[in-house]
Design a protein around this motif. Structure first.
Motif, PDB file in Angstrom:
ATOM      1  N   LYS A   8      31.052  51.040  43.927  1.00 51.33           N
ATOM      2  CA  LYS A   8      32.145  52.210  44.119  1.00 51.33           C
ATOM      3  C   LYS A   8      31.616  53.518  44.999  1.00 51.33           C
ATOM      4  CE  LYS A   8      35.160  51.014  40.312  1.00 51.33           C
ATOM      5  NZ  LYS A   8      35.212  49.469  40.721  1.00 51.33           N
ATOM      6  N   ILE A   9      30.461  53.169  45.765  1.00 53.02           N
ATOM      7  CA  ILE A   9      29.909  54.431  46.663  1.00 53.02           C
ATOM      8  C   ILE A   9      30.723  54.362  47.823  1.00 53.02           C
ATOM      9  CG2 ILE A   9      28.009  54.970  47.838  1.00 53.02           C
ATOM     10  CD1 ILE A   9      26.276  53.406  45.795  1.00 53.02           C
ATOM     11  N   GLU A  10      31.238  55.702  47.954  1.00 48.58           N
ATOM     12  CA  GLU A  10      32.060  56.163  48.984  1.00 48.58           C
ATOM     13  C   GLU A  10      31.515  56.918  49.974  1.00 48.58           C
ATOM     14  OE1 GLU A  10      35.621  57.660  47.263  1.00 48.58           O
ATOM     15  OE2 GLU A  10      36.089  55.867  46.415  1.00 48.58           O
ATOM     16  N   GLU A  11      30.334  57.383  50.022  1.00 48.34           N
ATOM     17  CA  GLU A  11      29.693  58.408  50.684  1.00 48.34           C
ATOM     18  C   GLU A  11      28.190  57.948  50.634  1.00 48.34           C
ATOM     19  OE1 GLU A  11      30.808  62.671  50.922  1.00 48.34           O
ATOM     20  OE2 GLU A  11      28.912  62.802  49.784  1.00 48.34           O
ATOM     21  N   VAL A  12      27.720  57.973  52.039  1.00 55.85           N
ATOM     22  CA  VAL A  12      26.165  57.691  52.242  1.00 55.85           C
ATOM     23  C   VAL A  12      25.423  58.767  53.104  1.00 55.85           C
ATOM     24  CG1 VAL A  12      24.641  56.098  53.122  1.00 55.85           C
ATOM     25  CG2 VAL A  12      26.620  55.097  51.864  1.00 55.85           C
ATOM     26  N   TYR A  13      24.412  59.153  52.412  1.00 55.93           N
ATOM     27  CA  TYR A  13      23.439  60.066  53.351  1.00 55.93           C
ATOM     28  C   TYR A  13      22.572  59.264  54.159  1.00 55.93           C
ATOM     29  CZ  TYR A  13      25.852  63.782  50.736  1.00 55.93           C
ATOM     30  OH  TYR A  13      26.715  64.538  50.313  1.00 55.93           O
ATOM     31  N   LEU A  14      22.521  59.687  55.248  1.00 55.14           N
ATOM     32  CA  LEU A  14      21.649  59.080  56.335  1.00 55.14           C
ATOM     33  C   LEU A  14      20.448  59.964  56.998  1.00 55.14           C
ATOM     34  CD1 LEU A  14      24.592  57.475  57.865  1.00 55.14           C
ATOM     35  CD2 LEU A  14      22.954  56.083  57.426  1.00 55.14           C
ATOM     36  N   VAL A  15      19.372  59.397  56.795  1.00 50.41           N
ATOM     37  CA  VAL A  15      18.215  59.982  57.674  1.00 50.41           C
ATOM     38  C   VAL A  15      17.306  58.769  58.043  1.00 50.41           C
ATOM     39  CG1 VAL A  15      18.014  61.733  55.794  1.00 50.41           C
ATOM     40  CG2 VAL A  15      16.658  59.692  55.352  1.00 50.41           C
ATOM     41  N   GLY A  16      16.512  59.210  59.147  1.00 47.73           N
ATOM     42  CA  GLY A  16      16.001  58.128  59.970  1.00 47.73           C
ATOM     43  C   GLY A  16      15.295  58.471  61.186  1.00 47.73           C
ATOM     44  N   ILE A  17      14.485  57.393  61.719  1.00 50.62           N
ATOM     45  CA  ILE A  17      13.876  57.494  62.879  1.00 50.62           C
ATOM     46  C   ILE A  17      14.777  56.848  63.981  1.00 50.62           C
ATOM     47  CG2 ILE A  17      11.674  56.932  64.431  1.00 50.62           C
ATOM     48  CD1 ILE A  17      10.215  56.978  61.803  1.00 50.62           C
ATOM     49  N   ASP A  18      14.618  57.327  65.095  1.00 49.33           N
ATOM     50  CA  ASP A  18      15.660  56.952  66.454  1.00 49.33           C
ATOM     51  C   ASP A  18      17.066  57.281  65.909  1.00 49.33           C
ATOM     52  OD1 ASP A  18      13.718  56.430  68.033  1.00 49.33           O
ATOM     53  OD2 ASP A  18      13.581  54.334  67.752  1.00 49.33           O
ATOM     54  N   THR A  19      17.237  58.372  65.915  1.00 48.83           N
ATOM     55  CA  THR A  19      18.824  59.145  65.865  1.00 48.83           C
ATOM     56  C   THR A  19      19.796  58.301  66.827  1.00 48.83           C
ATOM     57  OG1 THR A  19      17.800  61.208  65.489  1.00 48.83           O
ATOM     58  CG2 THR A  19      20.252  61.066  65.644  1.00 48.83           C
ATOM     59  N   ASP A  20      19.238  57.996  67.954  1.00 50.17           N
ATOM     60  CA  ASP A  20      20.053  57.338  69.129  1.00 50.17           C
ATOM     61  C   ASP A  20      19.989  55.817  69.080  1.00 50.17           C
ATOM     62  OD1 ASP A  20      17.273  57.682  69.860  1.00 50.17           O
ATOM     63  OD2 ASP A  20      17.436  57.015  71.902  1.00 50.17           O
ATOM     64  N   CYS A  21      19.622  55.340  68.115  1.00 46.14           N
ATOM     65  CA  CYS A  21      19.518  53.716  67.922  1.00 46.14           C
ATOM     66  C   CYS A  21      19.958  53.547  66.634  1.00 46.14           C
ATOM     67  CB  CYS A  21      18.171  53.066  68.288  1.00 46.14           C
ATOM     68  SG  CYS A  21      17.730  53.409  70.065  1.00 46.14           S
ATOM     69  N   CYS A  22      19.101  53.292  65.572  1.00 41.66           N
ATOM     70  CA  CYS A  22      19.226  52.764  64.260  1.00 41.66           C
ATOM     71  C   CYS A  22      20.405  53.853  63.479  1.00 41.66           C
ATOM     72  CB  CYS A  22      18.084  52.805  63.596  1.00 41.66           C
ATOM     73  SG  CYS A  22      17.171  51.571  64.213  1.00 41.66           S
TER      74      CYS A  22
END
Length: 90
Positions: A27-41
């Motif tokens: 029941k997760i409705e919100e996900v925080y995203l970080v990572g390499i290649d902002t313009d791809c992955c």
């Protein structure tokens, strides 16, 4: 800190059917995203989550691009237009 799940990714998106299933089950409705290649992955995963009605929050200061700052900023602008400026935090 211990990870509850480790799922290998071999495509641009991390938003696989397995991941979506886990998010829905928990029941997760919100996900925080970080990572390499902002313009791809990061871009692809963010939009895929958004299209599945899971609220993505991109932490832009924890993202970068192998294409350089220009590619990173361009991806953030695309995300502002597609998921909303309020979904991107610095």
């Amino acid at each position: 800190m211990k990870a509850d799940f480790v799922i290998e990714k071999n495509t641009y998106t991390a938003c696989t059917d397995d991941i979506v299933g886990i998010l829905r089950e928990m029941k997760i409705e919100e996900v925080y995203l970080v990572g390499i290649d902002t313009d791809c992955c990061v871009l692809k995963t963010t939009i895929d989550l958004f299209e599945r009605n899971i609220r993505p929050i991109v932490i832009s200061s924890c993202c970068t691009s192998n294409g350089g700052l220009e590619s990173h900023i361009a991806a953030l602008r695309v995300l502002e237009r597609t998921i909303g400026k309020e979904q991107i935090v610095f």
